[in-house]
Design an enzyme around this catalytic site. Sequence first.
Site, PDB file in Angstrom:
ATOM      1  N   GLU A   5       0.602  -1.422   0.066  1.00 11.65           N
ATOM      2  CA  GLU A   5       0.121  -0.021   0.153  1.00 11.65           C
ATOM      3  C   GLU A   5       0.985   1.377   0.026  1.00 11.65           C
ATOM      4  O   GLU A   5       2.032   1.231   0.463  1.00 11.65           O
ATOM      5  CB  GLU A   5      -1.053  -0.258   1.281  1.00 11.65           C
ATOM      6  CG  GLU A   5      -1.900   1.322   1.293  1.00 11.65           C
ATOM      7  CD  GLU A   5      -2.572   1.062   2.598  1.00 11.65           C
ATOM      8  OE1 GLU A   5      -3.700   1.650   2.823  1.00 11.65           O
ATOM      9  OE2 GLU A   5      -2.301   0.633   3.590  1.00 11.65           O
ATOM     10  N   CYS A  40      -5.015  -2.916   3.324  1.00 13.96           N
ATOM     11  CA  CYS A  40      -4.600  -2.725   4.715  1.00 13.96           C
ATOM     12  C   CYS A  40      -5.934  -2.916   5.803  1.00 13.96           C
ATOM     13  O   CYS A  40      -6.257  -4.042   6.068  1.00 13.96           O
ATOM     14  CB  CYS A  40      -4.084  -1.508   4.659  1.00 13.96           C
ATOM     15  SG  CYS A  40      -3.005  -1.106   6.137  1.00 13.96           S
ATOM     16  N   LYS A  44     -10.162   1.321  -1.963  1.00 13.96           N
ATOM     17  CA  LYS A  44      -9.939   0.793  -0.749  1.00 13.96           C
ATOM     18  C   LYS A  44     -11.536   1.077  -0.144  1.00 13.96           C
ATOM     19  O   LYS A  44     -11.795   2.278  -0.223  1.00 13.96           O
ATOM     20  CB  LYS A  44      -8.941   1.388   0.046  1.00 13.96           C
ATOM     21  CG  LYS A  44      -8.883   0.949   1.698  1.00 13.96           C
ATOM     22  CD  LYS A  44      -7.494   1.484   2.265  1.00 13.96           C
ATOM     23  CE  LYS A  44      -7.360   1.031   3.714  1.00 13.96           C
ATOM     24  NZ  LYS A  44      -6.328   1.561   4.331  1.00 13.96           N
TER      25      LYS A  44
END
Length: 278
Positions: A42, A154, A113
């Site tokens: 990321e 993440c 995300k």
Amino acid sequence: MTLSVALVQLDARDDVEANIAAAVGLADEAARGGARFVALPEYLQYRGSDEGFRASARPIPGPHTEPFSEVARRHGVWILVGSTAEVSPDPARPFNTSALIAPDGSVAAIYRKVHLFDVAVEAGPVDTESARVTAGDRLVTGDIDGTIVGLSICYDLRFPELYRALALAGAQILTVPSAFTERTGRDHWEVLLRARAIENAAYVLAPSQIGGPPGQMAYGRSVVIDPWGTVVAQAPDVVGIIGAEIDLERVASMRRQIPVLTNGRPEAYEVVERAPGR
């Protein structure tokens, strides 16, 4: 069927050009080493101030993905550009976007995300990612040589329902490019990753940042985990590459032995009955 994978661990800072160059160099090295699928972490283009992150946003496809497309074409490999800042309708809040690059250099899948890192941990990180990032609104899978890959980033890791949805959509590999914080990573990183692998009988590939600017220290320990929850490969605490040969028949075998994806009863989860107090 087996798939040769490589995970790149980075220490990106606030120099976009240097960060991209370092990431591309390691991706190229991993591809030359025989990996068919190379995954990066990321925030690979920039880690620093919110203002710098916003300024670093670019379209996808664009200048942040094209160097990886060149590597993919040169070596005939798949590359997951873990995440970069992608321009969004809100200039103050780009998307945090993962891009899967095909061997012909085209962008095969884009995932933005969904779960943003808005936390305040005692003696640890305090962040409001939603102040600088626009959240995505859908889940995404890609197809690597006939193998379905579920994309995430993440903080998504803390939401198991996302991974169950990806597994039910056919994902055999779950990717989790991250800049997981050092404070939480010590206790949570491997535990959560192994749980996602076990509960979905899937491989988990988690390339991570390590180190970083003050106040943004990342845990590292990039890792490959198999469907039984066994750590297949893990990075030491340095920038570099780890590799593994993953056996996708192991996914099918685990799902036959412990068929959690077919034994679930979602109709029973719709109502939670509250027993009367005493």
